[in-house]
Structure formats: C-alpha cells, structure tokens
Design a protein around this motif. Structure first.
Motif, PDB file in Angstrom:
ATOM      1  N   PRO A 167      35.593  43.905  81.740  1.00  0.00           N
ATOM      2  CA  PRO A 167      36.879  44.344  82.287  1.00  0.00           C
ATOM      3  C   PRO A 167      36.792  45.699  82.985  1.00  0.00           C
ATOM      4  O   PRO A 167      37.634  46.038  83.801  1.00  0.00           O
ATOM      5  N   ALA A 168      35.744  46.472  82.663  1.00  0.00           N
ATOM      6  CA  ALA A 168      35.514  47.785  83.278  1.00  0.00           C
ATOM      7  C   ALA A 168      34.069  48.179  82.993  1.00  0.00           C
ATOM      8  O   ALA A 168      33.472  47.692  82.035  1.00  0.00           O
ATOM      9  N   GLU A 169      33.514  49.053  83.807  1.00  0.00           N
ATOM     10  CA  GLU A 169      32.178  49.570  83.508  1.00  0.00           C
ATOM     11  C   GLU A 169      32.302  50.424  82.254  1.00  0.00           C
ATOM     12  O   GLU A 169      33.141  51.329  82.185  1.00  0.00           O
ATOM     13  N   GLN A 170      31.479  50.126  81.250  1.00  0.00           N
ATOM     14  CA  GLN A 170      31.640  50.797  79.966  1.00  0.00           C
ATOM     15  C   GLN A 170      30.353  50.780  79.156  1.00  0.00           C
ATOM     16  O   GLN A 170      29.445  50.011  79.409  1.00  0.00           O
ATOM     17  N   TRP A 171      30.321  51.660  78.180  1.00  0.00           N
ATOM     18  CA  TRP A 171      29.267  51.678  77.171  1.00  0.00           C
ATOM     19  C   TRP A 171      29.812  50.944  75.956  1.00  0.00           C
ATOM     20  O   TRP A 171      30.963  51.150  75.569  1.00  0.00           O
ATOM     21  N   VAL A 172      28.988  50.107  75.350  1.00  0.00           N
ATOM     22  CA  VAL A 172      29.347  49.430  74.115  1.00  0.00           C
ATOM     23  C   VAL A 172      28.409  49.960  73.036  1.00  0.00           C
ATOM     24  O   VAL A 172      27.188  49.892  73.181  1.00  0.00           O
ATOM     25  N   VAL A 173      28.983  50.511  71.982  1.00  0.00           N
ATOM     26  CA  VAL A 173      28.219  51.030  70.851  1.00  0.00           C
ATOM     27  C   VAL A 173      28.478  50.093  69.680  1.00  0.00           C
ATOM     28  O   VAL A 173      29.596  50.039  69.160  1.00  0.00           O
ATOM     29  N   MET A 174      27.464  49.331  69.279  1.00  0.00           N
ATOM     30  CA  MET A 174      27.626  48.393  68.175  1.00  0.00           C
ATOM     31  C   MET A 174      27.657  49.158  66.855  1.00  0.00           C
ATOM     32  O   MET A 174      26.795  49.996  66.594  1.00  0.00           O
ATOM     33  N   LEU A 175      28.656  48.849  66.041  1.00  0.00           N
ATOM     34  CA  LEU A 175      28.812  49.497  64.742  1.00  0.00           C
ATOM     35  C   LEU A 175      28.485  48.560  63.587  1.00  0.00           C
ATOM     36  O   LEU A 175      27.913  48.985  62.582  1.00  0.00           O
ATOM     37  N   ARG A 176      28.874  47.278  63.720  1.00  0.00           N
ATOM     38  CA  ARG A 176      28.715  46.325  62.613  1.00  0.00           C
ATOM     39  C   ARG A 176      28.556  44.924  63.201  1.00  0.00           C
ATOM     40  O   ARG A 176      29.217  44.573  64.172  1.00  0.00           O
ATOM     41  N   GLY A 177      27.714  44.131  62.581  1.00  0.00           N
ATOM     42  CA  GLY A 177      27.488  42.770  63.046  1.00  0.00           C
ATOM     43  C   GLY A 177      26.456  42.741  64.159  1.00  0.00           C
ATOM     44  O   GLY A 177      25.969  43.770  64.619  1.00  0.00           O
ATOM     45  N   VAL A 178      26.117  41.527  64.575  1.00  0.00           N
ATOM     46  CA  VAL A 178      25.137  41.334  65.636  1.00  0.00           C
ATOM     47  C   VAL A 178      25.731  40.388  66.666  1.00  0.00           C
ATOM     48  O   VAL A 178      26.331  39.369  66.310  1.00  0.00           O
ATOM     49  N   ILE A 179      25.579  40.749  67.936  1.00  0.00           N
ATOM     50  CA  ILE A 179      26.007  39.876  69.019  1.00  0.00           C
ATOM     51  C   ILE A 179      24.785  39.496  69.850  1.00  0.00           C
ATOM     52  O   ILE A 179      23.793  40.234  69.893  1.00  0.00           O
ATOM     53  N   GLU A 180      24.864  38.340  70.480  1.00  0.00           N
ATOM     54  CA  GLU A 180      23.826  37.913  71.408  1.00  0.00           C
ATOM     55  C   GLU A 180      24.484  37.755  72.772  1.00  0.00           C
ATOM     56  O   GLU A 180      25.498  37.064  72.898  1.00  0.00           O
ATOM     57  N   VAL A 181      23.925  38.416  73.765  1.00  0.00           N
ATOM     58  CA  VAL A 181      24.471  38.373  75.115  1.00  0.00           C
ATOM     59  C   VAL A 181      23.506  37.591  75.992  1.00  0.00           C
ATOM     60  O   VAL A 181      22.301  37.838  75.974  1.00  0.00           O
ATOM     61  N   THR A 182      24.074  36.641  76.748  1.00  0.00           N
ATOM     62  CA  THR A 182      23.291  35.863  77.706  1.00  0.00           C
ATOM     63  C   THR A 182      23.792  36.209  79.101  1.00  0.00           C
ATOM     64  O   THR A 182      24.980  36.064  79.396  1.00  0.00           O
ATOM     65  N   THR A 183      22.880  36.684  79.955  1.00  0.00           N
ATOM     66  CA  THR A 183      23.239  37.004  81.336  1.00  0.00           C
ATOM     67  C   THR A 183      23.140  35.741  82.183  1.00  0.00           C
ATOM     68  O   THR A 183      22.588  34.725  81.755  1.00  0.00           O
ATOM     69  N   SER A 184      23.660  35.792  83.394  1.00  0.00           N
ATOM     70  CA  SER A 184      23.709  34.592  84.234  1.00  0.00           C
ATOM     71  C   SER A 184      22.324  34.099  84.648  1.00  0.00           C
ATOM     72  O   SER A 184      22.180  32.957  85.062  1.00  0.00           O
ATOM     73  N   ASP A 185      21.277  34.933  84.476  1.00  0.00           N
ATOM     74  CA  ASP A 185      19.915  34.469  84.759  1.00  0.00           C
ATOM     75  C   ASP A 185      19.288  33.759  83.554  1.00  0.00           C
ATOM     76  O   ASP A 185      18.132  33.378  83.578  1.00  0.00           O
TER      77      ASP A 185
END
Length: 132
Positions: free
Chosen positions: A69-87
C-alpha cells in the motif's frame, strides 16, 4: 484463530518524567482496530504508534497477490511469514527480520503465515530508500 479471538488492546510500558526530575514507569494500552491494509490481504488488528508507524497483529497473514500500500519497512516481531515475489522466489521472515517493501504497483507479492499465529510486525514508512 481469528482476529476476533485476539486481544483488542496492546499493553506496553512508558517511561515518563516525574515532577522532581526523575522517571517512572506507566502502564498503557493501544486500542487495536481491524482494518484491511491492501486489497487481497485479510483484515488485521492495527494501531498507530505515531503519525507514521503502525503496529500490526493478525491471526492469519495469507494474501492474494498484492502490491504494497506504500513504500515501507516491515519489522517482524512475532511469527514467521513467507513472501513469494512475482518471479516465483520465496523468502521467510521472522522475529527481528527487516524487509524494505517497495513494490507499490504492478503484480506485487503474496504473503503467507507460516507456523503459529499471531503474526506481529511494525510497518514504518520508508523515507530513505534502500541502496538496492
């Protein structure tokens, strides 16, 4: 676990100045509200920490492909996420990981929660872009 089952407030500690020039702790709470941050992303419990920083808590992080939604920094605090880019490449991010998200248009990326909920992160608007 759904966002309705999560707490509606976030407790935190403040350190404040006392009248005699000392300091003390004050217990405080932030009210959390369910809000959808981007199309294709489930509603998450959020609270603004300042005019710019957002705290996010969610029982799920599974999304459709979406740009940030905007250019931003994401700082993970708890849990694990998996990000898949369009490539098609995937990376996992957990507590302490810092991610600069700049794909604000186009196909975007997919985010999936991995492991136990809740997932918690700080979203900080990017005022200085990464060198890459």
């Amino acid at each position: 676990m759904s966002t309705e089952e999560l707490a509606t407030t976030l407790r935190y500690s403040r350190i404040v100045r006392t009248a005699d020039g000392g300091s003390r702790f004050v217990d405080a709470e932030l009210d959390l509200a369910d809000r959808t941050l981007a199309a294709g992303v489930p509603a998450m419990a959020i609270a603004g920490l300042s005019s710019a920083v957002t705290y996010l808590r969610s029982a799920q992080f599974d999304s459709d492909p979406h740009p940030a939604p905007a250019e931003q920094w994401v700082v993970m605090l708890r849990g694990v996420i998996e990000v898949t880019t369009s490539d098609g490449r995937q990376r996992r991010f957990g507590p302490g990981d810092l991610v600069h998200v700049a794909d604000t248009d186009g196909h975007g990326h997919v985010t999936v929660g991995v492991g136990d909920a809740p997932f918690e992160a700080l979203f900080v608007p990017a005022t200085v872009t990464a060198d890459h």
